[in-house]
Design a protein around this motif. Structure first.
Motif, PDB file in Angstrom:
ATOM      1  N   SER A 188       0.861  -1.177   0.000  1.00  0.00           N
ATOM      2  CA  SER A 188       0.000   0.000   0.000  1.00  0.00           C
ATOM      3  C   SER A 188       0.901   1.232   0.000  1.00  0.00           C
ATOM      4  N   GLU A 189       0.282   2.406  -0.144  1.00  0.00           N
ATOM      5  CA  GLU A 189       1.058   3.653  -0.223  1.00  0.00           C
ATOM      6  C   GLU A 189       2.058   3.809   0.922  1.00  0.00           C
ATOM      7  N   CYS A 190       1.602   3.539   2.152  1.00  0.00           N
ATOM      8  CA  CYS A 190       2.506   3.827   3.268  1.00  0.00           C
ATOM      9  C   CYS A 190       3.536   2.722   3.481  1.00  0.00           C
ATOM     10  N   ASP A 191       3.428   1.635   2.737  1.00  0.00           N
ATOM     11  CA  ASP A 191       4.385   0.538   2.891  1.00  0.00           C
ATOM     12  C   ASP A 191       5.468   0.540   1.816  1.00  0.00           C
ATOM     13  N   ARG A 192       5.586   1.630   1.081  1.00  0.00           N
ATOM     14  CA  ARG A 192       6.586   1.680   0.008  1.00  0.00           C
ATOM     15  C   ARG A 192       7.986   1.322   0.505  1.00  0.00           C
ATOM     16  N   THR A 193       8.319   1.764   1.732  1.00  0.00           N
ATOM     17  CA  THR A 193       9.674   1.534   2.246  1.00  0.00           C
ATOM     18  C   THR A 193       9.745   0.344   3.209  1.00  0.00           C
ATOM     19  N   ALA A 194       8.653  -0.411   3.329  1.00  0.00           N
ATOM     20  CA  ALA A 194       8.610  -1.516   4.299  1.00  0.00           C
ATOM     21  C   ALA A 194       9.597  -2.620   3.930  1.00  0.00           C
ATOM     22  N   LEU A 195       9.964  -3.403   4.922  1.00  0.00           N
ATOM     23  CA  LEU A 195      10.961  -4.459   4.705  1.00  0.00           C
ATOM     24  C   LEU A 195      10.519  -5.486   3.678  1.00  0.00           C
ATOM     25  N   HIS A 196       9.223  -5.840   3.681  1.00  0.00           N
ATOM     26  CA  HIS A 196       8.797  -6.900   2.754  1.00  0.00           C
ATOM     27  C   HIS A 196       8.967  -6.458   1.302  1.00  0.00           C
ATOM     28  N   VAL A 197       8.872  -5.146   1.055  1.00  0.00           N
ATOM     29  CA  VAL A 197       9.098  -4.632  -0.300  1.00  0.00           C
ATOM     30  C   VAL A 197      10.588  -4.729  -0.650  1.00  0.00           C
ATOM     31  N   SER A 256      -6.493  -1.562  -0.319  1.00  0.00           N
ATOM     32  CA  SER A 256      -5.259  -2.202  -0.805  1.00  0.00           C
ATOM     33  C   SER A 256      -5.208  -3.693  -0.440  1.00  0.00           C
ATOM     34  N   TYR A 257      -4.796  -3.999   0.797  1.00  0.00           N
ATOM     35  CA  TYR A 257      -4.578  -5.405   1.160  1.00  0.00           C
ATOM     36  C   TYR A 257      -5.869  -6.225   1.208  1.00  0.00           C
ATOM     37  N   PRO A 263       2.860   1.855  10.776  1.00  0.00           N
ATOM     38  CA  PRO A 263       1.704   2.563  10.212  1.00  0.00           C
ATOM     39  C   PRO A 263       0.474   2.432  11.103  1.00  0.00           C
ATOM     40  N   ILE A 264      -0.342   3.463  11.081  1.00  0.00           N
ATOM     41  CA  ILE A 264      -1.538   3.467  11.924  1.00  0.00           C
ATOM     42  C   ILE A 264      -2.616   2.546  11.393  1.00  0.00           C
ATOM     43  N   PHE A 265      -2.452   2.117  10.151  1.00  0.00           N
ATOM     44  CA  PHE A 265      -3.551   1.427   9.483  1.00  0.00           C
ATOM     45  C   PHE A 265      -3.642  -0.053   9.804  1.00  0.00           C
ATOM     46  N   CYS A 295       1.556   7.709   6.149  1.00  0.00           N
ATOM     47  CA  CYS A 295       1.408   6.853   7.313  1.00  0.00           C
ATOM     48  C   CYS A 295       0.817   7.571   8.509  1.00  0.00           C
ATOM     49  N   ARG A 296       0.574   8.868   8.368  1.00  0.00           N
ATOM     50  CA  ARG A 296       0.035   9.587   9.514  1.00  0.00           C
ATOM     51  C   ARG A 296      -1.468   9.401   9.612  1.00  0.00           C
TER      52      ARG A 296
END
Lengths: 509, 169
Positions: free
Chosen positions: A32-41, A58-59, A382-384, A493-494
């Motif tokens: 999703s948008e806020c996970d662009r920099t997440a580890l799984h990516v 998204s998910y 992320p808050i989501f 992510c806010r």
């Protein structure tokens, strides 16, 4: 199978990526948008955006995930847990797109996804269920009729969501006066969390323990059970600490419970990984509670005491392999394993989600320690989504040594920028009830209530002195206050943490 | 030297930091500690604090821009620290400090060795006296540069916690 798309995020996406790599399969991420920099990516071979940060954008978007799988040329889709993992329409959509769904059939998901249908299946298999209603209670059922049903079951009763999970849409009712409002509250919570407001009633057992049996079933008719896991340490019906084996289960009881679990799975033609949950009462009788038709959050502890990689076996089963495992070894635990679910929550403030960026993170290691995490320094939680940042798992030869090892590891855990439940675990593992394993599913709620919010860690005079020294020395070393690194979280992510994270039905898997 | 007032877990502490060659002499409410501070990154410090033992503390200190407070993690224990404004600050002028420094026995033990003589010039962090306690030898060091004014300890003597051993002028 050459390429697998992982329809998930966080630690479980990283966990599946690791299994793929070890099997020489290319892992594909979605984000999703806020996970662009997440580890799984960052760990995946390929990554495809599937929409805004809100899970439902998204998910939880079936068509976007299937499109990404087709675009990537993936052979299969692994759902992880949470999100779409127990959504039969998703499993069917993956299959209809010509891809393999790494999990049970849509029909098995559908049957076991309904708590009342699952209870009926258990009964057919000759497995006792907690006394309760056979069918969902109609949404227009008059109060008097619901009260009559409750009386026949006997108070205290639990009002539970038919589509439930993770403690959502669940209410305890001790007498008739509370019944109508509890039914209304459970219906509205269930409707919001699962899109299905149907509820049913079940007797509340007195101080039961939560015992569950992991299963693997292949497409050739073999279903194998694993040594039980105990998940009685729960806060508001959500698991907090899990361990295997259970101190409450004798070899004879293990034999009975694993056989019952296999019977339930066979009754619905179950394949791939799944877990049958039971309640064990104070007289040693067990009752079917529900089945989770997916990989469980706490699967690592089973891996630690059996040496079996459950995620790799999910993939092997999905590509048609036979279960080439020694059945006796799976119910013979080697040593003891404990898992603590480390959450970005403030244990000293009612366990509310703790917002902010992870400024520093140093996780423990060394003998017998495993940290399954999707978090890293520099990332926001992320808050989501579910605020779990990692699963800390300890293994040792026996339970006392596993506790000692877990305490050692918790002492090594360093995280700054957010509050976590690490101090709470340090406190919990020192409690006599935990050390003696004399707990039950309401133990933690009772003891937390009795503490009246007293802090879990109170600095000693020595620690306060050192904190003063550290603050002064740091001020000398860096005269200017440290820059904005802590304040600037990425816009995607806010949001409003407290209300938001609570509304998501993505935890308690 | 830097003198500040910090609010640590709600309690006001007077802290004076003096550079001492390879480390710091840090006085908290008048009690002086020899501190070896190594910076790991922007928020991580390793502190070695000479007391009875040379104790190691793993520190992560992060500012909260909203409250202007600092969360100092001492190991796994977070402590809220607020700075009450710099009361007095002046340029480092080598290692110096006001008044005589008194070196006390930090715990009951036996004076094993006295490493300095009266009138001798000493440097900050220079070992002064060795006290044995619980089968461990502990070096007590100078908090700052100075001259040994008086030695109250005798080799081989048992001392109580808090006994005055040496005065540096």
């Amino acid at each position: 199978m050459k390429k697998i798309l992982i329809a998930n995020r966080g630690e479980i996406a990283v966990r599946v990526i690791r299994a793929c790599r070890e099997m020489d399969i290319a892992p594909v991420a979605v984000y999703s948008e806020c996970d662009r920099t997440a580890l799984h990516v960052r760990y995946a071979d390929e990554a495809y955006p599937i929409g805004p940060s809100e899970p439902r954008e998204s998910y939880l978007r079936i068509e976007r995930i299937v499109d990404a799988a087709l675009k990537a040329g993936a052979d299969a889709v692994h759902p992880g847990y949470g999100f779409l993992a127990e959504n039969s329409a998703f499993a069917a959509a993956v299959r209809d797109a010509g891809l393999i769904f790494i999990g049970p059939t849509p029909k098995a998901i559908e049957t076991m996804g309904s708590k009342t249908a699952a209870r009926a299946a258990a009964k057919r298999a000759g497995v006792p269920v907690v006394p309760g209603t056979e069918d969902p209670i109609a949404s227009d059922a008059p109060d008097a009729k619901i009260a009559a049903v409750a009386s026949s079951i006997g108070y205290p009763v639990l009002v539970k969501a038919v589509a439930g999970g993770g403690g959502k849409g669940m209410r305890t009712v001790t007498d008739r006066q509370e019944l109508s409002s509890a039914v209304r509250a459970a219906r509205s919570e269930a409707g919001a969390a699962f899109g299905d407001a149907a509820i049913y009633l079940e007797r509340q057992l007195t101080r039961p323990r939560h015992i569950e049996v992991q299963l693997l079933g292949d497409a050739h008719g073999t279903v194998l059970p694993f040594v039980e896991r105990e998940c009685s340490i729960q806060r508001r019906h959500q698991k907090v600490v899990e361990e295997t084996p259970s101190t409450a289960v004798s070899p004879a009881l293990r034999q009975a419970m694993t056989s019952a679990a296999v019977a339930v799975a066979r009754a619905v033609g179950y394949t791939n990984a799944g877990t049958i949950e039971f309640l064990l009462d104070q007289d040693g009788r067990f009752y079917f509670l529900e089945m989770n038709t997916r990989l469980q959050v706490e699967h690592p502890i089973t891996e630690m005491v059996t040496g079996v990689d459950l995620v790799q076996w999910q993939i092997r089963i999905a590509r048609g392999e036979r279960l080439a495992l020694d059945p006796a070894a799976l119910v013979t635990p080697k040593g003891h394993s404990i898992e603590c679910r480390v959450y970005a929550e403030d244990p000293d403030n009612h366990f509310l989600p703790s917002p902010g960026r992870i400024v520093a993170l140093r996780t423990p290691g060394g003998p017998g320690i495993r940290d399954d995490s999707g978090a890293a320094a520099g990332l926001d939680v992320p808050i989501f989504y579910d605020p779990m940042i990692s699963k800390l798992v300890a293994w040792a030869e026996d339970r006392p040594r596993a506790i000692a090892r877990m305490r050692r590891a918790l002492g090594e855990y360093r995280v700054a920028g957010i509050k976590t439940t690490v101090p709470f675990f340090i406190w919990l593992l020192a409690q006599a009830e935990f050390v003696d394993a004399t707990f039950h599913t309401t133990y933690l709620d009772e003891v937390l209530q009795a503490r009246h919010g007293r802090p879990f860690v109170e600095p000693t005079p020595e620690v306060e002195e050192i904190a003063a020294i550290a603050a002064a020395v740091q001020a000398v070393l860096s005269p200017a206050p440290v820059g904005p690194q802590n304040g600037a979280s990425s816009a995607a992510c806010r949001g409003q943490w407290k209300s938001h994270a609570r509304a998501e039905a993505l935890r308690g898997m | 030297m830097m003198q500040s007032e910090f609010e640590v877990a709600g309690r006001t502490r007077e802290v004076t930091v003096t550079r001492t060659g390879d480390g710091f002499a840090v006085a908290v409410d008048g009690h002086t500690w020899n501190v070896d501070a190594a910076r790991i990154d922007g928020q991580t410090l390793s502190l070695l604090v000479d007391n009875v033992w040379r104790k190691s503390y793993d520190i992560i200190a992060t500012p909260d821009p909203a409250t202007k407070q600092l969360t100092v993690h001492v190991g796994t224990t977070p402590v809220t620290v607020a700075r009450n404004g710099r009361r007095r600050g002046r340029k480092e002028s080598g290692a110096s400090g006001a008044g005589p420094q008194r070196v006390f026995a930090p715990m009951p033990g036996k004076v094993v060795r006295i490493l300095v003589k009266a009138g001798e010039a000493v440097r900050a962090r220079q070992p002064l006296v060795v006290v044995e306690a619980m089968k461990m030898e502990n070096e007590l060091r100078a908090g700052r540069d100075g001259t040994i004014a008086d030695i109250h300890a005798q080799e081989g003597a048992s001392v109580d916690a808090g006994a005055l051993l040496i005065i540096i002028q």
